[in-house]
Design a protein around this motif. Structure first.
Motif, PDB file in Angstrom:
ATOM      1  N   VAL A  71       0.865  -1.179   0.000  1.00 38.06           N
ATOM      2  CA  VAL A  71       0.000   0.000   0.000  1.00 38.06           C
ATOM      3  C   VAL A  71       0.901   1.229   0.000  1.00 38.06           C
ATOM      4  O   VAL A  71       1.734   1.394   0.896  1.00 38.06           O
ATOM      5  CB  VAL A  71      -0.929   0.008   1.228  1.00 38.06           C
ATOM      6  N   GLU A  72       0.720   2.073  -1.003  1.00 36.32           N
ATOM      7  CA  GLU A  72       1.576   3.252  -1.166  1.00 36.32           C
ATOM      8  C   GLU A  72       0.722   4.515  -1.107  1.00 36.32           C
ATOM      9  O   GLU A  72      -0.309   4.594  -1.756  1.00 36.32           O
ATOM     10  CB  GLU A  72       2.296   3.216  -2.504  1.00 36.32           C
ATOM     11  N   VAL A  86       4.640   7.311   1.714  1.00 37.91           N
ATOM     12  CA  VAL A  86       4.727   6.209   2.677  1.00 37.91           C
ATOM     13  C   VAL A  86       4.402   4.906   1.961  1.00 37.91           C
ATOM     14  O   VAL A  86       3.529   4.865   1.092  1.00 37.91           O
ATOM     15  CB  VAL A  86       3.721   6.407   3.837  1.00 37.91           C
ATOM     16  N   THR A  87       5.091   3.838   2.351  1.00 39.17           N
ATOM     17  CA  THR A  87       4.796   2.500   1.846  1.00 39.17           C
ATOM     18  C   THR A  87       4.605   1.564   3.033  1.00 39.17           C
ATOM     19  O   THR A  87       5.427   1.549   3.947  1.00 39.17           O
ATOM     20  CB  THR A  87       5.949   1.967   0.970  1.00 39.17           C
ATOM     21  N   LYS A 135      -2.831   1.688   8.819  1.00 36.23           N
ATOM     22  CA  LYS A 135      -2.566   3.074   9.191  1.00 36.23           C
ATOM     23  C   LYS A 135      -1.344   3.548   8.410  1.00 36.23           C
ATOM     24  O   LYS A 135      -0.244   3.052   8.619  1.00 36.23           O
ATOM     25  CB  LYS A 135      -2.356   3.177  10.688  1.00 36.23           C
ATOM     26  N   MET A 136      -1.564   4.527   7.542  1.00 38.25           N
ATOM     27  CA  MET A 136      -0.494   4.983   6.660  1.00 38.25           C
ATOM     28  C   MET A 136       0.397   6.038   7.329  1.00 38.25           C
ATOM     29  O   MET A 136       1.595   5.859   7.407  1.00 38.25           O
ATOM     30  CB  MET A 136      -1.085   5.541   5.365  1.00 38.25           C
ATOM     31  N   THR A 137      -0.193   7.136   7.768  1.00 41.23           N
ATOM     32  CA  THR A 137       0.583   8.230   8.343  1.00 41.23           C
ATOM     33  C   THR A 137      -0.347   9.135   9.135  1.00 41.23           C
ATOM     34  O   THR A 137      -1.551   9.189   8.832  1.00 41.23           O
ATOM     35  CB  THR A 137       1.305   9.037   7.244  1.00 41.23           C
ATOM     36  N   PRO A 138       0.165   9.849  10.109  1.00 45.89           N
ATOM     37  CA  PRO A 138      -0.689  10.821  10.799  1.00 45.89           C
ATOM     38  C   PRO A 138      -1.112  11.927   9.821  1.00 45.89           C
ATOM     39  O   PRO A 138      -0.316  12.383   8.993  1.00 45.89           O
ATOM     40  CB  PRO A 138       0.209  11.388  11.894  1.00 45.89           C
ATOM     41  N   ALA A 139      -2.349  12.347   9.913  1.00 45.17           N
ATOM     42  CA  ALA A 139      -2.861  13.382   9.011  1.00 45.17           C
ATOM     43  C   ALA A 139      -2.135  14.703   9.232  1.00 45.17           C
ATOM     44  O   ALA A 139      -1.983  15.497   8.296  1.00 45.17           O
ATOM     45  CB  ALA A 139      -4.358  13.559   9.213  1.00 45.17           C
ATOM     46  N   ALA A 140      -1.652  14.951  10.432  1.00 45.88           N
ATOM     47  CA  ALA A 140      -0.948  16.199  10.732  1.00 45.88           C
ATOM     48  C   ALA A 140       0.377  16.301   9.988  1.00 45.88           C
ATOM     49  O   ALA A 140       0.885  17.398   9.766  1.00 45.88           O
ATOM     50  CB  ALA A 140      -0.717  16.318  12.230  1.00 45.88           C
ATOM     51  N   VAL A 150      -3.876   6.786  -3.058  1.00 51.23           N
ATOM     52  CA  VAL A 150      -3.304   5.523  -2.592  1.00 51.23           C
ATOM     53  C   VAL A 150      -3.266   4.554  -3.756  1.00 51.23           C
ATOM     54  O   VAL A 150      -4.222   4.447  -4.523  1.00 51.23           O
ATOM     55  CB  VAL A 150      -4.140   4.928  -1.433  1.00 51.23           C
ATOM     56  N   ARG A 151      -2.156   3.849  -3.889  1.00 49.63           N
ATOM     57  CA  ARG A 151      -2.008   2.805  -4.896  1.00 49.63           C
ATOM     58  C   ARG A 151      -1.731   1.491  -4.159  1.00 49.63           C
ATOM     59  O   ARG A 151      -0.881   1.451  -3.276  1.00 49.63           O
ATOM     60  CB  ARG A 151      -0.870   3.122  -5.846  1.00 49.63           C
ATOM     61  N   VAL A 152      -2.449   0.427  -4.548  1.00 50.58           N
ATOM     62  CA  VAL A 152      -2.287  -0.870  -3.913  1.00 50.58           C
ATOM     63  C   VAL A 152      -1.847  -1.886  -4.960  1.00 50.58           C
ATOM     64  O   VAL A 152      -2.484  -2.020  -6.006  1.00 50.58           O
ATOM     65  CB  VAL A 152      -3.598  -1.346  -3.252  1.00 50.58           C
ATOM     66  N   ASN A 153      -0.759  -2.582  -4.676  1.00 51.78           N
ATOM     67  CA  ASN A 153      -0.287  -3.693  -5.507  1.00 51.78           C
ATOM     68  C   ASN A 153      -0.533  -4.969  -4.712  1.00 51.78           C
ATOM     69  O   ASN A 153      -0.032  -5.115  -3.601  1.00 51.78           O
ATOM     70  CB  ASN A 153       1.209  -3.559  -5.812  1.00 51.78           C
ATOM     71  N   ALA A 154      -1.312  -5.881  -5.271  1.00 48.98           N
ATOM     72  CA  ALA A 154      -1.647  -7.124  -4.579  1.00 48.98           C
ATOM     73  C   ALA A 154      -1.086  -8.310  -5.351  1.00 48.98           C
ATOM     74  O   ALA A 154      -1.150  -8.353  -6.574  1.00 48.98           O
ATOM     75  CB  ALA A 154      -3.158  -7.269  -4.446  1.00 48.98           C
TER      76      ALA A 154
END
Length: 188
Positions: A71-72, A86-87, A135-140, A150-154
């Protein structure tokens, strides 16, 4: 004589390539939800076809199935290449125990370690394919005016082997999906 031989070789090669057509990709991302709340950016993903027909024989004989999601979080930049912020990688594995006739789904990476055991294949498939609250990153930490997506590679593969040969043989599949563009601040 040489050109006729080359031509027949090319025709034979084309026929072999047509006979070995790639399997239809069954793995797909059905739900990709990105939540922007006051505290953090959270992603929910649901995979469909995480256990395609080509996997069934291997699963029943005890070969584990792996699902890996990368998840990027990207920032869109108008005149420049987009920037990766973030990845996160989430990986789960499912194994069938032929003695106890039980499916075990275990978290390998990206989440709190947990193991689920069930005798029902549908339950195991649901647990394997629903990835909640990444949880990717804090919104702040994000620029409120930035445009993000967001890009998702599955990838789903028997025994964790994802190569060109395994994808052609039907024992591995991969897919990608991208979310809509969003901003942190509310547009009025």
């Amino acid at each position: 004589m040489g050109s006729q031989r080359l031509r027949s070789h090319l025709v034979a090669t084309a026929l072999v390539l047509l006979a070995v057509a790639p399997a239809r990709a069954e793995l797909r991302i059905s739900d990709l939800d990105v939540f922007l709340n006051d505290h953090e950016v959270t992603v929910h993903v649901v995979l469909l076809g995480a256990l395609p027909e080509g996997f069934q024989e291997g699963i029943q004989s005890g070969i584990p199935t792996h699902v890996r999601l990368v998840v990027e979080l990207w920032q869109y930049l108008r005149f420049l290449p987009d920037r990766l912020l973030v990845t996160k990688t989430v990986e789960r594995t499912m194994a069938y125990n032929v003695v106890t006739k039980e499916f075990k789904v275990a978290v390998v990476a990206g989440e709190a370690p947990r193991t689920y055991a069930t005798r029902d294949l549908r339950d195991a498939q649901r647990i394997l394919s629903e990835i909640r609250s990444v949880k990717m990153t804090p919104a702040a930490s994000l620029d409120p005016a930035a445009v993000i997506y967001v890009r998702v590679n599955a990838v789903a593969a028997l025994n964790g082997e994802n190569t060109f040969v395994t994808r052609m043989g039907g024992t591995a599949e991969q897919t990608t999906r991208q979310s809509d563009y969003r901003t942190i601040q509310r547009v009025q």
